[in-house]
Write a protein that holds these residues in place. Structure first.
Motif, mmCIF file in Angstrom:
data_model
loop_
_atom_site.group_PDB
_atom_site.id
_atom_site.type_symbol
_atom_site.label_atom_id
_atom_site.label_comp_id
_atom_site.label_asym_id
_atom_site.label_seq_id
_atom_site.Cartn_x
_atom_site.Cartn_y
_atom_site.Cartn_z
ATOM 1 N N GLU A 20 -8.026 -4.931 4.088
ATOM 2 C CA GLU A 20 -7.842 -4.007 2.667
ATOM 3 C C GLU A 20 -9.031 -4.352 1.787
ATOM 4 O O GLU A 20 -9.687 -3.641 1.005
ATOM 5 N N LYS A 21 -9.000 -5.598 1.237
ATOM 6 C CA LYS A 21 -9.872 -6.034 0.275
ATOM 7 C C LYS A 21 -11.293 -6.197 0.768
ATOM 8 O O LYS A 21 -12.191 -5.830 -0.034
ATOM 9 N N GLU A 22 -11.745 -6.282 1.697
ATOM 10 C CA GLU A 22 -12.871 -6.161 2.290
ATOM 11 C C GLU A 22 -13.551 -4.667 2.558
ATOM 12 O O GLU A 22 -14.800 -4.546 2.332
ATOM 13 N N HIS A 23 -12.532 -3.899 3.128
ATOM 14 C CA HIS A 23 -13.181 -2.419 3.482
ATOM 15 C C HIS A 23 -12.644 -1.309 2.643
ATOM 16 O O HIS A 23 -13.061 -0.248 2.825
ATOM 17 N N ALA A 24 -11.761 -1.597 1.674
ATOM 18 C CA ALA A 24 -11.327 -0.629 1.010
ATOM 19 C C ALA A 24 -11.631 -0.516 -0.623
ATOM 20 O O ALA A 24 -12.155 -1.785 -0.973
ATOM 21 N N ASP A 25 -11.592 0.577 -1.511
ATOM 22 C CA ASP A 25 -11.783 0.315 -2.978
ATOM 23 C C ASP A 25 -10.514 -0.418 -3.340
ATOM 24 O O ASP A 25 -9.356 0.281 -3.916
ATOM 25 N N PHE A 26 -10.208 -1.755 -3.255
ATOM 26 C CA PHE A 26 -9.204 -2.387 -3.437
ATOM 27 C C PHE A 26 -8.999 -2.754 -4.974
ATOM 28 O O PHE A 26 -9.768 -3.358 -5.463
ATOM 29 N N PHE A 27 -7.761 -2.479 -5.449
ATOM 30 C CA PHE A 27 -7.407 -2.936 -7.032
ATOM 31 C C PHE A 27 -6.049 -2.752 -7.105
ATOM 32 O O PHE A 27 -5.359 -1.655 -6.564
ATOM 33 N N LYS B 30 -3.198 10.381 -0.728
ATOM 34 C CA LYS B 30 -3.952 9.273 -1.641
ATOM 35 C C LYS B 30 -3.061 7.933 -1.430
ATOM 36 O O LYS B 30 -2.129 8.065 -0.945
ATOM 37 N N LYS C 208 0.844 -1.059 -0.114
ATOM 38 C CA LYS C 208 -0.099 -0.057 0.014
ATOM 39 C C LYS C 208 0.813 1.307 0.189
ATOM 40 O O LYS C 208 2.035 1.390 0.977
#
Length: 71
Positions: A59-66, A21, A4
């Motif tokens: 992060e995958k569950e709670h963020a705009d992860f890509f 950001k 990250k």
């Protein structure tokens, strides 16, 4: 490894929480990740943080992860 990255959009910007950001990227290690970012972006890099298994799952569950890919 997945990292990250916290950054400002321009190298001339000083770090401020409100303007920070983040992006996610894959690299062999933090040094390689920072090198790629320095070569491919105009960003002022604040922090390159390796995500452990639990942190990555969060992060995958709670963020705009890509994952961001740099060519």
């Amino acid at each position: 490894m997945i990292f990250k990255v916290y950054y400002q959009e321009q190298k001339s910007q000083s770090p401020q929480r409100e303007k920070t950001k983040s992006l996610y990227m894959e690299a062999a290690d933090a040094i390689n990740a920072r090198r790629i970012l320095e070569e491919k972006t105009p960003y002022n890099i604040e922090l390159v943080q390796e995500l452990g298994e639990n942190h990555l799952a969060y992060e995958k569950e709670h963020a705009d992860f890509f994952l961001t890919e740099f060519e």
